[in-house]
Scaffold this motif. Structure first.
Motif, PDB file in Angstrom:
ATOM      1  N   UNK A  12      38.915  42.209 -21.917  1.00  0.00           N
ATOM      2  CA  UNK A  12      38.398  40.970 -21.325  1.00  0.00           C
ATOM      3  C   UNK A  12      39.017  40.686 -19.951  1.00  0.00           C
ATOM      4  N   UNK A  13      40.250  41.156 -19.735  1.00  0.00           N
ATOM      5  CA  UNK A  13      40.947  40.927 -18.467  1.00  0.00           C
ATOM      6  C   UNK A  13      40.315  41.652 -17.286  1.00  0.00           C
ATOM      7  N   UNK A  14      39.412  42.617 -17.586  1.00  0.00           N
ATOM      8  CA  UNK A  14      38.721  43.330 -16.513  1.00  0.00           C
ATOM      9  C   UNK A  14      37.989  42.351 -15.588  1.00  0.00           C
ATOM     10  N   UNK A  15      37.575  41.209 -16.147  1.00  0.00           N
ATOM     11  CA  UNK A  15      36.800  40.246 -15.353  1.00  0.00           C
ATOM     12  C   UNK A  15      37.657  39.155 -14.716  1.00  0.00           C
ATOM     13  N   UNK A  16      38.962  39.239 -14.873  1.00  0.00           N
ATOM     14  CA  UNK A  16      39.814  38.214 -14.252  1.00  0.00           C
ATOM     15  C   UNK A  16      39.516  38.143 -12.759  1.00  0.00           C
ATOM     16  N   UNK A  17      39.185  36.936 -12.272  1.00  0.00           N
ATOM     17  CA  UNK A  17      38.990  36.729 -10.830  1.00  0.00           C
ATOM     18  C   UNK A  17      37.834  37.522 -10.239  1.00  0.00           C
ATOM     19  N   UNK A  18      36.949  38.040 -11.064  1.00  0.00           N
ATOM     20  CA  UNK A  18      35.874  38.883 -10.528  1.00  0.00           C
ATOM     21  C   UNK A  18      34.809  38.044  -9.820  1.00  0.00           C
ATOM     22  N   UNK A  19      34.156  38.678  -8.870  1.00  0.00           N
ATOM     23  CA  UNK A  19      33.002  38.094  -8.208  1.00  0.00           C
ATOM     24  C   UNK A  19      31.772  38.902  -8.608  1.00  0.00           C
ATOM     25  N   UNK A  20      30.675  38.225  -8.891  1.00  0.00           N
ATOM     26  CA  UNK A  20      29.417  38.897  -9.230  1.00  0.00           C
ATOM     27  C   UNK A  20      28.414  38.669  -8.107  1.00  0.00           C
ATOM     28  N   UNK A  21      27.636  39.699  -7.817  1.00  0.00           N
ATOM     29  CA  UNK A  21      26.428  39.496  -7.035  1.00  0.00           C
ATOM     30  C   UNK A  21      25.305  39.202  -8.026  1.00  0.00           C
ATOM     31  N   UNK A  22      24.547  38.140  -7.778  1.00  0.00           N
ATOM     32  CA  UNK A  22      23.349  37.846  -8.572  1.00  0.00           C
ATOM     33  C   UNK A  22      22.168  38.050  -7.637  1.00  0.00           C
ATOM     34  N   UNK A  23      21.209  38.889  -8.047  1.00  0.00           N
ATOM     35  CA  UNK A  23      20.109  39.200  -7.132  1.00  0.00           C
ATOM     36  C   UNK A  23      18.798  38.599  -7.633  1.00  0.00           C
ATOM     37  N   UNK A  24      18.086  38.024  -6.667  1.00  0.00           N
ATOM     38  CA  UNK A  24      16.832  37.330  -6.976  1.00  0.00           C
ATOM     39  C   UNK A  24      15.774  37.774  -5.970  1.00  0.00           C
ATOM     40  N   UNK A  25      14.532  37.516  -6.280  1.00  0.00           N
ATOM     41  CA  UNK A  25      13.487  37.719  -5.274  1.00  0.00           C
ATOM     42  C   UNK A  25      12.631  36.455  -5.198  1.00  0.00           C
ATOM     43  N   UNK A  26      11.604  36.507  -4.394  1.00  0.00           N
ATOM     44  CA  UNK A  26      10.835  35.301  -4.123  1.00  0.00           C
ATOM     45  C   UNK A  26      10.230  34.710  -5.397  1.00  0.00           C
ATOM     46  N   UNK A  27       9.664  35.528  -6.304  1.00  0.00           N
ATOM     47  CA  UNK A  27       9.067  34.930  -7.516  1.00  0.00           C
ATOM     48  C   UNK A  27      10.081  34.513  -8.589  1.00  0.00           C
ATOM     49  N   UNK A  28      11.377  34.783  -8.416  1.00  0.00           N
ATOM     50  CA  UNK A  28      12.340  34.488  -9.489  1.00  0.00           C
ATOM     51  C   UNK A  28      12.285  33.009  -9.894  1.00  0.00           C
ATOM     52  N   UNK A  29      12.217  32.772 -11.185  1.00  0.00           N
ATOM     53  CA  UNK A  29      12.197  31.430 -11.763  1.00  0.00           C
ATOM     54  C   UNK A  29      13.611  30.844 -11.667  1.00  0.00           C
ATOM     55  N   UNK A  30      13.715  29.646 -11.056  1.00  0.00           N
ATOM     56  CA  UNK A  30      15.047  29.063 -10.869  1.00  0.00           C
ATOM     57  C   UNK A  30      15.772  28.846 -12.190  1.00  0.00           C
ATOM     58  N   UNK A  31      15.046  28.456 -13.247  1.00  0.00           N
ATOM     59  CA  UNK A  31      15.724  28.217 -14.522  1.00  0.00           C
ATOM     60  C   UNK A  31      16.340  29.496 -15.080  1.00  0.00           C
ATOM     61  N   UNK A  32      15.643  30.605 -14.845  1.00  0.00           N
ATOM     62  CA  UNK A  32      16.217  31.886 -15.305  1.00  0.00           C
ATOM     63  C   UNK A  32      17.434  32.251 -14.448  1.00  0.00           C
ATOM     64  N   UNK A  33      17.305  32.048 -13.144  1.00  0.00           N
ATOM     65  CA  UNK A  33      18.465  32.273 -12.271  1.00  0.00           C
ATOM     66  C   UNK A  33      19.644  31.439 -12.758  1.00  0.00           C
TER      67      UNK A  33
END
Lengths: 360, 360
Positions: A145-166
């Motif tokens: 679980x410590x692998x994610x300590x302080x990690x940053x994620x990129x979240x990728x979306x496109x124009x049709x992406x539903x905001x609620x799903x994002x």
């Protein structure tokens, strides 16, 4: 921590998470989420991690169909990229039966995954993700679980992406995993990943190839110290995994390799000209066009050096709130990422807390 | 340790060592030698380290002339390269008065130093040396005898080098400093140093220049993890020092930069061809000429990968004795270095103990 939880109360929209693939990344994520009180259901192509995973509070399922009966709010694909088409095909009818489930993944290239998701007819349910976490290990036995300590994620979306799903995926990461996110389009992500990882992996590999081809390779290896060790570390880790990563982001890597080749050739030309100009070291400073050009080369990265000095000496970065509009939210979040900002939490679905890092 | 000292008894020909320059390298060397019972006399261009140095048992002198009256067996030039011509000019008459003193240095390029020594009329007293030791710090305040723990030195000789002078420097390093040596000619040294340090420093600098020029540099920097950090570490340390080092070894760096540029361009071409061949990831393995070429690129460094695995898992390397002939000793020692061997001690002046490392 209590204040943080209180402030973001009401923004946690994720109750159950499905994890497909209990390798290093998926296993670590499943263990971390379970530890943080999220209900985790998981499937792995082989059941060997199940006994330990169950002991960690992860509900393991023998088929994807069975996993989907748990009705996960978010399903995270942590399988190898090469298994993606088969898994997406199997998931298609299951996800159609459970339309509330949002699909995401943790792959290191995003354009290709979105294409595979589109090809499987699942585009409307998909938000891409890529955690900046990992090490040289692999498999459930390395999951931590410590692998994610302080990690940053990129979240990728496109124009049709539903905001609620994002928002489901974004708040899973900020509140569920406890990490930061930046929001990008696939192309920006894949170009940036080529810049700081995929292309440098090729450069590192080219360095060890050059040494291996060198007639005095044993002398060179004997003299090798910290510089060589650091610059070739990534060339030592599983070259097949590196090759797959580079091929999956081929166009972006290609462009950057040509730019790097041009920079190296230019420096070679200037070093050549400087030798011709006969100005090398007379106990003083060098004169001439080539010398000036070489000085510029060594100074050109100063903005990055300053950025590194600032970020490594900094304590906490300043924070501010960011309103996220209903229309054009993708651009608002992309521009924020381009300014060097990262989302640390949500106050409500359209109001985030962002961390302001120094810009380069 | 006692056994080692006993075995090499009678081979220590160095009683007094002179150190010119008490910076990181010279100061660490002076402290280590004093700690190990060698008489050390030192001079620095400014006397600020003298009080501490004297407390460490180092005899500090106010001029080079005064230093030479201590009749050092070996005089080690640890001054910056740019100060070399002036210091050599000042030393010339002093060394002529003390013909028994052998001159050496610790510079990171050897051909240029030998040329400066020749120009000063001191070639017959000179043996080159380059300890593989150092860090990002500089100056006496960073001097630390532990900097030389387990270090390997390159000792450089040419055809006219007097064996007794070579042996004085070599045994100072093995018995006095407690380090290992490999014996090279200047060209082999400078080419190998270009391979494992000077050229990679340019590559690392080109990487941060590329990022700085990237319109999405803040996104890329946010995504940067271990690969990027390791590959750009040396680009962050004093770019002026790096520039000087690269310019001093310009021809060798130039040649290697062109070779690297060619390797990167070739990979770019193959990635391009592979995209054209439309064979990228269908969940299986890739076919075609380009794919085969790319596989070869990622496998070409396997001999170095095997070498690294062997050397990092190894405990002590096996040792054997090496006879050093009176005539042609330079070649005997160079060939030994090329096989990956290093001298750990001397049994007598013409019999060394060598450590046998895996060859690449």
């Amino acid at each position: 921590m209590a204040a943080h939880r209180k402030r973001t109360k009401g923004t946690v929209v994720v109750d159950t998470v499905g994890i497909v693939g209990l390798g290093l990344i998926g296993g670590s994520l499943a263990r971390r989420l379970a530890q943080r009180g999220i209900r985790v259901v998981a499937w792995n192509h082989r059941p060997h991690p199940y006994a330990q995973a169950e002991a960690d509070g992860i509900f393991c399922k023998s088929t994807l169909a069975e996993l989907m009966t748990a009705e996960p709010d978010v399903l995270v694909l942590c399988n190898p990229l090469k298994a993606m088409p088969a898994i997406l095909a199997e998931l298609k009818p299951l996800l159609d039966e459970h339309p509330a489930t949002t699909l995401t993944d943790v792959g290191s290239v995003k354009g290709m995954v979105r294409n595979q998701v589109k090809a499987a007819g699942l585009a409307d349910k998909y938000v891409g993700a890529h955690p900046m976490a990992g090490n040289e290990l692999s498999g459930w036995q390395a999951a931590d679980p410590g692998l994610y300590d302080d990690a940053l994620w990129a979240v990728t979306v496109d124009e049709p992406t539903d905001y609620r799903r994002f928002f489901a995926v974004a708040s899973l990461i900020t509140e569920g995993v406890g990490n930061r996110i930046i929001v990008l389009d696939d192309e920006t992500h894949d170009k940036a990943a080529a810049m700081i990882s995929h292309m440098p992996h090729v450069v590192s590999t080219a360095l060890i190839n050059e040494l291996t081809a060198n007639p005095d390779r044993n002398v060179a290896a004997a003299l090798a110290a910290g510089c060589w060790r650091d610059m070739t570390r990534v060339a030592l880790t599983d070259p097949d995994r590196t090759r797959a990563m580079v091929e999956e982001d081929a166009l972006n890597v290609e462009v950057l390799l040509r730019r790097m080749a041009s920079r190296l050739t230019d420096m070679a030309d200037q070093l050549h000209a400087e030798q011709d100009q006969g100005s090398i070291v007379r106990g003083g400073s060098l004169k001439g066009d080539a010398a000036a050009h070489i000085r510029k080369f060594f100074a050109a990265g100063d903005p990055f050096r300053r950025y590194k000095a600032q970020t490594s000496s900094a304590g906490d970065f300043p924070a501010r709130e960011l309103e996220i509009p209903e229309a054009g939210w993708q651009q608002t979040l992309l521009f924020s990422a381009r300014r060097g900002e990262a989302i640390t939490s949500f106050i409500h679905p359209h109001q985030a807390v962002i961390q302001i890092r120094p810009a380069i």
